[in-house]
Design an enzyme around this catalytic site. Structure first.
Site, PDB file in Angstrom:
ATOM      1  CG  HIS A  56      -0.256   0.239   2.512  1.00 26.48           C
ATOM      2  ND1 HIS A  56       0.383  -0.784   3.169  1.00 26.48           N
ATOM      3  CD2 HIS A  56      -0.058   1.350   3.253  1.00 26.48           C
ATOM      4  CE1 HIS A  56       0.931  -0.303   4.285  1.00 26.48           C
ATOM      5  NE2 HIS A  56       0.681   0.985   4.361  1.00 26.48           N
TER       6      HIS A  56
HETATM    7  C1  UD1 Z   1      -2.327   4.819   6.094  1.00 25.78           C
HETATM    8  C2  UD1 Z   1      -1.058   5.373   6.750  1.00 25.78           C
HETATM    9  C3  UD1 Z   1       0.061   4.362   6.604  1.00 25.78           C
HETATM   10  C4  UD1 Z   1      -0.357   3.033   7.168  1.00 25.78           C
HETATM   11  C5  UD1 Z   1      -1.639   2.584   6.466  1.00 25.78           C
HETATM   12  C6  UD1 Z   1      -2.138   1.261   7.010  1.00 25.78           C
HETATM   13  C7  UD1 Z   1      -0.757   7.814   6.679  1.00 25.78           C
HETATM   14  C8  UD1 Z   1       0.020   8.902   6.064  1.00 25.78           C
HETATM   15  N1  UD1 Z   1      -0.625   6.595   6.106  1.00 25.78           N
HETATM   16  O1  UD1 Z   1      -2.058   4.685   4.707  1.00 25.78           O
HETATM   17  O2  UD1 Z   1       1.186   4.818   7.318  1.00 25.78           O
HETATM   18  O3  UD1 Z   1       0.667   2.092   6.957  1.00 25.78           O
HETATM   19  O4  UD1 Z   1      -2.645   3.567   6.678  1.00 25.78           O
HETATM   20  O5  UD1 Z   1      -3.145   0.757   6.200  1.00 25.78           O
HETATM   21  O6  UD1 Z   1      -1.450   8.046   7.640  1.00 25.78           O
HETATM   22  N2  UD1 Z   1      -9.214   4.175   1.477  1.00 25.78           N
HETATM   23  C9  UD1 Z   1     -10.436   3.590   1.320  1.00 25.78           C
HETATM   24  N3  UD1 Z   1     -11.066   3.121   2.447  1.00 25.78           N
HETATM   25  C10 UD1 Z   1     -10.519   3.194   3.669  1.00 25.78           C
HETATM   26  C11 UD1 Z   1      -9.269   3.816   3.809  1.00 25.78           C
HETATM   27  C12 UD1 Z   1      -8.620   4.287   2.705  1.00 25.78           C
HETATM   28  O7  UD1 Z   1     -10.972   3.503   0.233  1.00 25.78           O
HETATM   29  O8  UD1 Z   1     -11.140   2.715   4.642  1.00 25.78           O
HETATM   30  C13 UD1 Z   1      -8.494   4.646   0.267  1.00 25.78           C
HETATM   31  C14 UD1 Z   1      -8.859   6.052  -0.096  1.00 25.78           C
HETATM   32  O9  UD1 Z   1      -8.876   6.148  -1.466  1.00 25.78           O
HETATM   33  C15 UD1 Z   1      -7.693   6.858   0.438  1.00 25.78           C
HETATM   34  C16 UD1 Z   1      -6.541   5.875   0.280  1.00 25.78           C
HETATM   35  O10 UD1 Z   1      -7.118   4.592   0.485  1.00 25.78           O
HETATM   36  O11 UD1 Z   1      -7.517   8.043  -0.237  1.00 25.78           O
HETATM   37  C17 UD1 Z   1      -5.415   6.097   1.242  1.00 25.78           C
HETATM   38  O12 UD1 Z   1      -5.884   6.076   2.593  1.00 25.78           O
HETATM   39  P1  UD1 Z   1      -5.078   6.857   3.736  1.00 25.78           P
HETATM   40  O13 UD1 Z   1      -5.677   6.581   5.053  1.00 25.78           O
HETATM   41  O14 UD1 Z   1      -4.871   8.275   3.351  1.00 25.78           O
HETATM   42  O15 UD1 Z   1      -3.639   6.199   3.697  1.00 25.78           O
HETATM   43  P2  UD1 Z   1      -3.232   4.667   3.638  1.00 25.78           P
HETATM   44  O16 UD1 Z   1      -2.629   4.421   2.332  1.00 25.78           O
HETATM   45  O17 UD1 Z   1      -4.311   3.770   4.114  1.00 25.78           O
END
Ligand code: UD1
Length: 379
Positions: free
Chosen positions: A209
């Site tokens: 991820h």
């Molecule tokens: C986040 C953390 C990362 C951690 C990871 C664990 C930060 C900067 N990053 O990354 O350090 O290792 O979580 O999983 O805080 N999305 C969904 N549904 C969800 C959550 C996310 O669709 O429930 C999608 C969305 O498009 C979103 C993208 O995933 O924009 C990224 O989610 P985000 O929480 O910003 O960062 P992660 O990549 O999950």
């Protein structure tokens, strides 16, 4: 003592569970759970809460996704209101995600003491958003609870007073050891067709991820090429993070894998020689899948630690790690994200698995107890 525990993402839930349980043993503490909503899909949040028997959050901020600035700002605005209303005696933050730094910053400005669980880890790579979050959170925390000697050294080198640093071990491993027996009841390996005559086949588990692996089409394509290559030898099971699903679709790479969209209806004769993409799994199913794997390929931080304890070879698809103890004393190998190196190293590991027997100090299931003992004395 009102203690506000802040979580936002899947790994945060895993880390906070043993702490909440431990705090609840003492009438001195009134633990509250605040969920920022950074992770909001059922399979990234609710199902993990259920598996870990975490209480419903007392407050749900519902901030969702956005750019880093948007997400961090939204959490700060909403969490500030919680601190005004609840007036906590301590704010506990875990790990290195945007929810961690956002909540810590709010607490610091209201002069509320902050405890940071998993303090002091450093990749020394400031292109990682998590590295910025770690550095800043540690700078403003009052209790820095560390998982390993490397973290103690990093904090000392940064001039953090030693009186604030407490080496307590790894709460993520507390959760793993607490749940490993329950995970044994999961039927995920049956559902995915990973058994033959009642015995587990050899298989690989993959998670990806990190922006550095999934945001550039050429890099992600290269990694999927390497996984496709590995899948010619053993089944490769890939629970896909939502952010990675989004990128795979955007880059037109969906045909690289076989999708099992709806697990309960998946069929045992799933084609073995393929990358099998499944939705994000619950904690118990994932732990079950992990503990039977012959090899794990990942860019996750937590998995480097969990595989070390489970004695499963872990190829970390990054050029650095903030958890070097897992390289020295665990089963972790840094391989970067170049396809040839991934394929070659995986083949070598599968031929000659060399699980090391040592566990890092204090990764023993009692980290949360050590933390709460310290809070009982100091608060
Ligand atoms: C986040 C953390 C990362 C951690 C990871 C664990 C930060 C900067 N990053 O990354 O350090 O290792 O979580 O999983 O805080 N999305 C969904 N549904 C969800 C959550 C996310 O669709 O429930 C999608 C969305 O498009 C979103 C993208 O995933 O924009 C990224 O989610 P985000 O929480 O910003 O960062 P992660 O990549 O999950």
């Amino acid at each position: 003592m009102k203690i506000v525990n802040v979580v936002g993402t899947r790994p945060n839930f895993v880390k906070i569970a043993p702490l909440i349980r431990e705090m609840k043993k003492y009438t001195k503490f009134e633990p509250l759970l605040v969920h920022t909503g950074q992770h909001y899909d059922d399979d990234m949040s609710e199902s993990i809460f259920k598996d870990l028997q975490l209480p419903e959050p007392d407050v749900y901020l519902g901030v969702g996704s956005g750019t880093h600035a948007e997400q961090t700002a939204k959490i700060m605005t909403e969490f500030e209101k919680v601190c005004f209303t609840e007036k906590p005696d301590l704010v506990v933050v875990v790990g290195d995600v945007n929810s961690t730094i956002a909540a810590a910053l709010v607490a610091a400005k209201q002069n509320i003491p902050i405890a940071h669980i998993e303090a002091g880890l450093r990749s020394f790579d400031r292109t990682m958003p998590e590295e910025i979050n770690r550095l800043l959170t540690d700078r403003i925390s009052d209790f820095l609870f560390t998982t390993c000697e490397d973290a103690n050294i990093n904090l000392r080198n940064e001039g953090i007073p030693q009186s604030k640093v407490f080496f307590v071990g790894n709460v993520m491993i507390d959760t793993l050891l607490d749940h490993i027996h329950l995970a044994g009841r999961s039927d995920i390996t049956d559902k995915l067709g990973l058994k033959e005559n009642g015995n587990l086949k050899r298989y690989a588990v993959v998670t990806l991820h990190r922006p550095s692996n999934v945001d550039a089409p050429a890099v992600l394509t290269g990694i999927l090429d390497a996984l496709g290559n590995l899948a010619r030898t053993i089944p490769v099971i890939f629970p896909v993070h939502p952010r990675t699903t989004r990128q795979i679709e955007a880059f037109g790479l969906k045909d690289r894998m076989f999708y099992v969209d709806d697990l309960p209806h998946s069929h045992p004769d799933t084609p073995a020689r393929n990358i099998l993409a499944v939705p994000p799994l619950g904690y118990l199913d994932f732990l079950s899948l992990l503990s039977g794997a012959a090899i794990v390929l990942t860019d996750s931080g937590g998995l480097q630690e969990e595989t070390t304890i489970l004695q499963i070879p872990c190829l970390t698809l990054r050029n650095n790690t903030e958890r070097p103890v897992t390289l020295r004393e665990g089963t972790n190998i840094l391989v970067g994200n170049k396809p040839e190196k991934i394929v070659k190293t995986a083949a070598g590991v599968l031929k000659n698995a060399d699980p090391r027997k040592k566990s890092p100090k204090y990764w023993d299931g009692s980290a949360a107890k050590r933390i709460v003992d310290i809070l009982l004395k100091k608060l």
